[in-house]
Design a protein around this motif. Structure first.
Motif, PDB file in Angstrom:
ATOM      1  N   GLY A 169     -11.607 -11.050 -13.943  1.00 55.28           N
ATOM      2  CA  GLY A 169     -10.764 -10.050 -14.579  1.00 55.28           C
ATOM      3  C   GLY A 169      -9.436  -9.921 -13.869  1.00 55.28           C
ATOM      4  N   GLY A 170      -8.429  -9.457 -14.556  1.00 58.18           N
ATOM      5  CA  GLY A 170      -7.103  -9.366 -13.957  1.00 58.18           C
ATOM      6  C   GLY A 170      -6.402 -10.706 -13.970  1.00 58.18           C
ATOM      7  N   PHE A 171      -5.520 -10.911 -12.995  1.00 57.78           N
ATOM      8  CA  PHE A 171      -4.666 -12.086 -12.986  1.00 57.78           C
ATOM      9  C   PHE A 171      -4.529 -12.650 -11.575  1.00 57.78           C
ATOM     10  CE2 PHE A 171      -3.485  -9.037 -16.201  1.00 57.78           C
ATOM     11  CZ  PHE A 171      -3.375  -9.802 -17.356  1.00 57.78           C
ATOM     12  N   ASN A 172      -4.391 -13.972 -11.506  1.00 57.33           N
ATOM     13  CA  ASN A 172      -4.084 -14.645 -10.248  1.00 57.33           C
ATOM     14  C   ASN A 172      -2.683 -15.223 -10.332  1.00 57.33           C
ATOM     15  OD1 ASN A 172      -6.561 -14.148  -9.012  1.00 57.33           O
ATOM     16  ND2 ASN A 172      -7.488 -16.023  -9.818  1.00 57.33           N
ATOM     17  N   VAL A 173      -1.873 -14.925  -9.326  1.00 55.21           N
ATOM     18  CA  VAL A 173      -0.533 -15.503  -9.230  1.00 55.21           C
ATOM     19  C   VAL A 173      -0.590 -16.594  -8.168  1.00 55.21           C
ATOM     20  CG1 VAL A 173       1.909 -15.064  -8.807  1.00 55.21           C
ATOM     21  CG2 VAL A 173       0.483 -13.277  -9.852  1.00 55.21           C
ATOM     22  N   VAL A 174      -0.344 -17.831  -8.590  1.00 55.39           N
ATOM     23  CA  VAL A 174      -0.449 -18.980  -7.701  1.00 55.39           C
ATOM     24  C   VAL A 174       0.958 -19.392  -7.263  1.00 55.39           C
ATOM     25  CG1 VAL A 174      -1.302 -21.338  -7.427  1.00 55.39           C
ATOM     26  CG2 VAL A 174      -2.510 -19.719  -8.936  1.00 55.39           C
ATOM     27  N   GLY A 189       5.523   5.887   8.424  1.00 56.86           N
ATOM     28  CA  GLY A 189       5.006   7.073   7.770  1.00 56.86           C
ATOM     29  C   GLY A 189       5.041   7.013   6.263  1.00 56.86           C
ATOM     30  N   PHE A 190       5.754   6.021   5.685  1.00 59.25           N
ATOM     31  CA  PHE A 190       5.799   5.931   4.224  1.00 59.25           C
ATOM     32  C   PHE A 190       4.607   5.115   3.735  1.00 59.25           C
ATOM     33  CE2 PHE A 190       6.834   4.646   0.003  1.00 59.25           C
ATOM     34  CZ  PHE A 190       7.662   5.642  -0.499  1.00 59.25           C
ATOM     35  N   SER A 191       3.984   5.577   2.683  1.00 58.71           N
ATOM     36  CA  SER A 191       2.842   4.866   2.118  1.00 58.71           C
ATOM     37  C   SER A 191       2.794   5.122   0.607  1.00 58.71           C
ATOM     38  CB  SER A 191       1.542   5.343   2.766  1.00 58.71           C
ATOM     39  OG  SER A 191       0.435   4.667   2.228  1.00 58.71           O
ATOM     40  N   PRO A 192       2.485   4.067  -0.176  1.00 58.31           N
ATOM     41  CA  PRO A 192       2.177   2.685   0.222  1.00 58.31           C
ATOM     42  C   PRO A 192       3.465   1.872   0.396  1.00 58.31           C
ATOM     43  CG  PRO A 192       1.902   2.914  -2.144  1.00 58.31           C
ATOM     44  CD  PRO A 192       2.274   4.284  -1.622  1.00 58.31           C
ATOM     45  N   SER A 193       3.560   1.148   1.482  1.00 58.25           N
ATOM     46  CA  SER A 193       4.736   0.344   1.766  1.00 58.25           C
ATOM     47  C   SER A 193       4.636  -1.003   1.055  1.00 58.25           C
ATOM     48  CB  SER A 193       4.855   0.118   3.273  1.00 58.25           C
ATOM     49  OG  SER A 193       6.009  -0.611   3.589  1.00 58.25           O
ATOM     50  N   PRO A 194       5.711  -1.489   0.419  1.00 58.35           N
ATOM     51  CA  PRO A 194       5.648  -2.774  -0.281  1.00 58.35           C
ATOM     52  C   PRO A 194       5.317  -3.920   0.672  1.00 58.35           C
ATOM     53  CG  PRO A 194       7.656  -1.575  -0.856  1.00 58.35           C
ATOM     54  CD  PRO A 194       7.051  -0.874   0.316  1.00 58.35           C
ATOM     55  N   LYS A 195       4.577  -4.908   0.166  1.00 53.09           N
ATOM     56  CA  LYS A 195       4.315  -6.133   0.903  1.00 53.09           C
ATOM     57  C   LYS A 195       5.310  -7.193   0.428  1.00 53.09           C
ATOM     58  CE  LYS A 195      -0.636  -5.156   1.341  1.00 53.09           C
ATOM     59  NZ  LYS A 195      -2.008  -5.637   1.042  1.00 53.09           N
ATOM     60  N   LEU A 196       6.010  -7.803   1.382  1.00 53.80           N
ATOM     61  CA  LEU A 196       7.086  -8.739   1.058  1.00 53.80           C
ATOM     62  C   LEU A 196       6.702 -10.138   1.522  1.00 53.80           C
ATOM     63  CD1 LEU A 196      10.045  -6.491   2.280  1.00 53.80           C
ATOM     64  CD2 LEU A 196       8.994  -6.548   0.015  1.00 53.80           C
ATOM     65  N   LEU A 197       6.587 -11.073   0.578  1.00 57.58           N
ATOM     66  CA  LEU A 197       6.211 -12.446   0.899  1.00 57.58           C
ATOM     67  C   LEU A 197       7.334 -13.385   0.480  1.00 57.58           C
ATOM     68  CD1 LEU A 197       3.442 -10.823   0.423  1.00 57.58           C
ATOM     69  CD2 LEU A 197       2.414 -13.086   0.145  1.00 57.58           C
ATOM     70  N   ALA A 198       7.844 -14.185   1.431  1.00 54.30           N
ATOM     71  CA  ALA A 198       8.916 -15.144   1.153  1.00 54.30           C
ATOM     72  C   ALA A 198       9.010 -16.126   2.322  1.00 54.30           C
ATOM     73  CB  ALA A 198      10.253 -14.412   0.964  1.00 54.30           C
ATOM     74  N   PRO A 199       9.456 -17.367   2.077  1.00 56.51           N
ATOM     75  CA  PRO A 199       9.922 -17.901   0.781  1.00 56.51           C
ATOM     76  C   PRO A 199       8.791 -18.589   0.028  1.00 56.51           C
ATOM     77  CG  PRO A 199      10.488 -19.413   2.541  1.00 56.51           C
ATOM     78  CD  PRO A 199       9.755 -18.275   3.199  1.00 56.51           C
ATOM     79  N   LEU A 200       8.554 -18.171  -1.190  1.00 55.73           N
ATOM     80  CA  LEU A 200       7.484 -18.703  -2.031  1.00 55.73           C
ATOM     81  C   LEU A 200       8.046 -19.191  -3.358  1.00 55.73           C
ATOM     82  CD1 LEU A 200       4.689 -16.006  -1.605  1.00 55.73           C
ATOM     83  CD2 LEU A 200       4.465 -18.425  -1.007  1.00 55.73           C
ATOM     84  N   ARG A 201       7.476 -20.247  -3.876  1.00 55.05           N
ATOM     85  CA  ARG A 201       7.799 -20.707  -5.219  1.00 55.05           C
ATOM     86  C   ARG A 201       6.588 -20.430  -6.102  1.00 55.05           C
ATOM     87  NH1 ARG A 201      12.329 -21.527  -7.516  1.00 55.05           N
ATOM     88  NH2 ARG A 201      13.031 -22.937  -5.868  1.00 55.05           N
ATOM     89  N   VAL A 202       6.716 -19.449  -7.000  1.00 57.22           N
ATOM     90  CA  VAL A 202       5.609 -19.115  -7.887  1.00 57.22           C
ATOM     91  C   VAL A 202       5.451 -20.247  -8.899  1.00 57.22           C
ATOM     92  CG1 VAL A 202       4.756 -17.504  -9.626  1.00 57.22           C
ATOM     93  CG2 VAL A 202       5.900 -16.644  -7.573  1.00 57.22           C
ATOM     94  N   GLN A 203       4.259 -20.774  -8.983  1.00 53.35           N
ATOM     95  CA  GLN A 203       3.998 -21.923  -9.848  1.00 53.35           C
ATOM     96  C   GLN A 203       3.412 -21.530 -11.192  1.00 53.35           C
ATOM     97  OE1 GLN A 203       1.472 -24.053  -7.061  1.00 53.35           O
ATOM     98  NE2 GLN A 203       3.195 -25.316  -6.357  1.00 53.35           N
ATOM     99  N   ARG A 204       2.493 -20.561 -11.193  1.00 54.78           N
ATOM    100  CA  ARG A 204       1.876 -20.180 -12.456  1.00 54.78           C
ATOM    101  C   ARG A 204       1.137 -18.846 -12.300  1.00 54.78           C
ATOM    102  NH1 ARG A 204      -1.035 -24.010  -9.917  1.00 54.78           N
ATOM    103  NH2 ARG A 204      -3.291 -23.703  -9.635  1.00 54.78           N
ATOM    104  N   VAL A 205       0.876 -18.257 -13.454  1.00 51.99           N
ATOM    105  CA  VAL A 205       0.064 -17.038 -13.531  1.00 51.99           C
ATOM    106  C   VAL A 205      -1.123 -17.355 -14.424  1.00 51.99           C
ATOM    107  CG1 VAL A 205      -0.005 -14.616 -14.252  1.00 51.99           C
ATOM    108  CG2 VAL A 205       2.085 -15.555 -13.224  1.00 51.99           C
ATOM    109  N   GLU A 206      -2.322 -17.001 -13.960  1.00 55.92           N
ATOM    110  CA  GLU A 206      -3.542 -17.313 -14.703  1.00 55.92           C
ATOM    111  C   GLU A 206      -4.399 -16.058 -14.848  1.00 55.92           C
ATOM    112  OE1 GLU A 206      -4.191 -21.791 -12.801  1.00 55.92           O
ATOM    113  OE2 GLU A 206      -5.258 -20.055 -11.948  1.00 55.92           O
ATOM    114  N   ARG A 207      -5.226 -16.070 -15.868  1.00 57.13           N
ATOM    115  CA  ARG A 207      -6.238 -15.015 -15.977  1.00 57.13           C
ATOM    116  C   ARG A 207      -7.346 -15.316 -14.972  1.00 57.13           C
ATOM    117  NH1 ARG A 207      -5.666 -11.450 -20.023  1.00 57.13           N
ATOM    118  NH2 ARG A 207      -4.303 -12.019 -21.790  1.00 57.13           N
ATOM    119  N   ALA A 208      -7.749 -14.328 -14.213  1.00 54.05           N
ATOM    120  CA  ALA A 208      -8.801 -14.512 -13.206  1.00 54.05           C
ATOM    121  C   ALA A 208     -10.178 -14.392 -13.860  1.00 54.05           C
ATOM    122  CB  ALA A 208      -8.651 -13.469 -12.103  1.00 54.05           C
TER     123      ALA A 208
END
Length: 588
Positions: free
Chosen positions: A402-407, A380-399
């Protein structure tokens, strides 16, 4: 008494103790009377009979106090006052009553402010002169560690506050706490348990005080806790010894063994000036929050992100969604507060911390944090967080659009199991999260899994994930800390390449007395203290080391510390046997 949060915690003395206190008070009155007589001899006309001896007295007094009084930084201490023998000699008889009142007040201070009457002469061979220096001890930082240690040093170990100087980079006591996001709270609970147990409030920096009692808050906000520290500082009469807006630039040990502390002072109007302060000891208590880990060594493209310590309020952030990089306390706290502000949060974590279960409270989510995460992932709670693991974030780029891509790339799957006692269960199992994810992807009925939150099952190890966001990603990657940022020349560091050390990676190397192994005379207090695999990252942990450092410094000054150490042990403020931590809970 100045505040009930101090006085109410001390039991009424036993008759024998009262008798002893009465004797001490009689001796104090006699001492005060003798001091008054000596003062009157100086301030009455007969002082003129002294001639040359009085002139010599004035000269010696001026020489002894001249350096301290003439120093531009010390002269600006708020409300600072210097009263030497020369001033006494120059006073008139009409000032005698004022001086007497002041003497009596000073005689009462130890009993009123610390709740005890000191019956042991602890000066030893310490003459209290501090010749050639501005203070016997300079404490860098006026936060929880700096204020708590200064109280232990002056009130428990009896070092006169005039011999201690605290330099604070910010505008006042507890500045770092006032910079917390508005929604951030202490994860360790405050509760006034003193008088019923051998311990006391987990978030207290001084025995006899309680944030829960003073603030009536179980999980104080940063501003509330700063108020507690500021009030406590005033009660124990240390405010005059805090030099605000004073940033330490470097610390060097001189050939005479004293330390030159180069500082940049900033006035309220923005004007700046550099000066050098001298001390016999330096205690580093500058903490971590003002030194976030947000550079390129954290994650590629970090300059495109916003560190969580730079957020004033999660509710006031632009947009209706955010990607959060990091899944420990700060990452989950960000996700919870974003969700409560009606913003969709996607957490990319190197470890599924919501499933980690250990006996070490420093390496699993706090119950307070886990409870709040359950709340925002409940049905019943919204918006519920999305949880992704285990991930190693490698870089953040401009898309391009527009906006950003997290790789990021998937790490080897892990599936933390419940502890052997079977009383605790994972926050959510992989099988359950996979079932919900499959149901959502295939258009099936996900209702049976609604209470599990949105936890994406891991992909193949090494496979890439790209998450798009319209807003700058939030870095919840921890803190470099003041030691590594500003004081690298004062400490040796553990092997930074050893990832197995986790938060202890690159820790400052310390002796058993929390003294630098590289520069003797420099000490470390606060959340950056560690010994082996033991991390002192919570208040209730690092406060137990204040007495260790104060003991070493006071013995170095030639003072007798036996009574103070005994008092610290009695109040659980002198942790020198670390084996108890390993045997009972895996850490301190």
């Amino acid at each position: 008494v100045a505040s009930p949060c101090i006085a109410s915690h001390f039991p009424s003395p036993a008759p024998a103790v009262l008798a002893h206190i009465h004797t001490v008070r009689q001796q104090t009155r006699m001492c005060t009377a003798m001091r008054l007589m000596a003062t009157l001899l100086l301030v009455t006309p007969v002082a003129g009979w002294l001639g040359a001896p009085l002139t010599a007295l004035r000269s010696r007094a001026a020489a002894a106090s001249g350096h301290r009084r003439s120093h531009p930084v010390l002269a600006e201490l708020d409300g600072a006052e210097v009263l030497g023998a020369a001033a006494l000699a120059a006073a008139n008889v009409g000032g005698a009553s004022v001086l007497l009142k002041r003497m009596r007040d000073e005689d009462r201070k130890p009993a009123l402010a610390s709740g005890r009457v000191e019956a042991v002469e602890d000066r030893g061979t310490d003459d209290g002169s501090d010749e050639g220096v501005d203070a016997a001890v300079i404490v860098v930082g006026a936060g929880a560690a700096g204020i708590g240690f200064a109280i232990t040093l002056t009130k428990t170990f009896g070092l006169d506050p005039s011999r201690v100087l605290l330099v604070e980079k910010g505008d006042g006591v507890g500045t770092s706490f006032r910079q917390w996001p508005e929604e951030m709270r202490f994860i360790s609970p405050s509760f006034n348990s003193e008088g019923w147990t051998n311990s006391f409030d987990l978030n207290s920096v001084a025995h006899g005080s309680s944030p829960a009692y003073e603030l009536h808050a179980q999980h104080p906000s940063g501003s509330q806790y700063a108020d507690y520290l500021d009030d406590l500082c005033g009660i124990v009469q240390l405010k005059k010894r805090v030099k605000r807006r004073c940033e330490v630039l470097r610390v060097e040990k001189g050939p005479d063994g004293a330390f030159d502390v180069r500082v940049r002072s900033r006035k309220a109007d923005g004007a700046e000036r550099e000066d050098t302060l001298r001390s016999r000891y330096v205690v580093w208590a500058a903490g971590e929050f003002q030194y976030p880990r947000e550079g390129g060594d954290c994650v590629g493209g970090a300059e495109l992100c916003l560190h969580n310590s730079r957020v004033s309020s999660w509710a006031s952030l632009d947009g209706d969604e955010r990607v959060v990089i990091g899944g420990y306390e700060s990452g989950v706290d960000a996700a919870v507060n974003l969700a409560k502000a009606g913003k969709q949060a996607t957490v990319l974590a190197s470890t599924a911390t919501w499933n980690v279960q250990t006996v070490d409270p420093s390496s699993e989510l706090a119950p307070y944090t886990a409870d709040r995460l359950r709340e925002v992932t409940a049905e019943g709670f919204s918006p519920s967080p999305k949880l992704l693991a285990p991930l190693r974030v490698q870089r953040v780029e401009r898309a391009p659009e527009g906006g950003f891509n997290v790789v990021a790339a998937w790490k080897a799957a892990d599936n933390p199991l419940p502890l052997p006692d079977g009383l605790r269960k994972p926050f959510v199992t992989r099988a359950e999260s996979t079932a919900r994810w499959l149901a959502e992807q295939e258009g099936g009925d996900a209702a049976p899994f609604a209470s599990l939150g949105t936890i994406t099952p891991p992909g193949a190890e090494g496979s890439e994930v790209v998450v798009h966001t319209a807003q700058p990603p939030v870095l919840c990657t921890g803190f470099e800390g003041s030691v590594a940022s500003v004081a690298r020349n004062l400490f040796a560091f553990a092997d930074e390449a050893d990832e197995a050390k986790g938060c202890l990676c690159g820790a400052a190397m310390l002796t058993d007395d929390d003294e630098s192994t590289a520069v003797p005379g420099v000490f470390l207090v606060g959340p950056s203290v560690s010994h082996g695999d033991l991390s002192f990252c919570f208040v209730y942990k690092f406060r137990q080391r204040f007495g260790i450092v104060a003991d070493k410094i006071c013995r170095g000054l030639g003072r007798d510390t036996a009574a103070a150490v005994a008092e610290c042990r009695k109040t659980n403020m002198y942790l020198d046997d670390l084996s108890c931590c390993v045997g009972s809970c895996g850490t301190c």
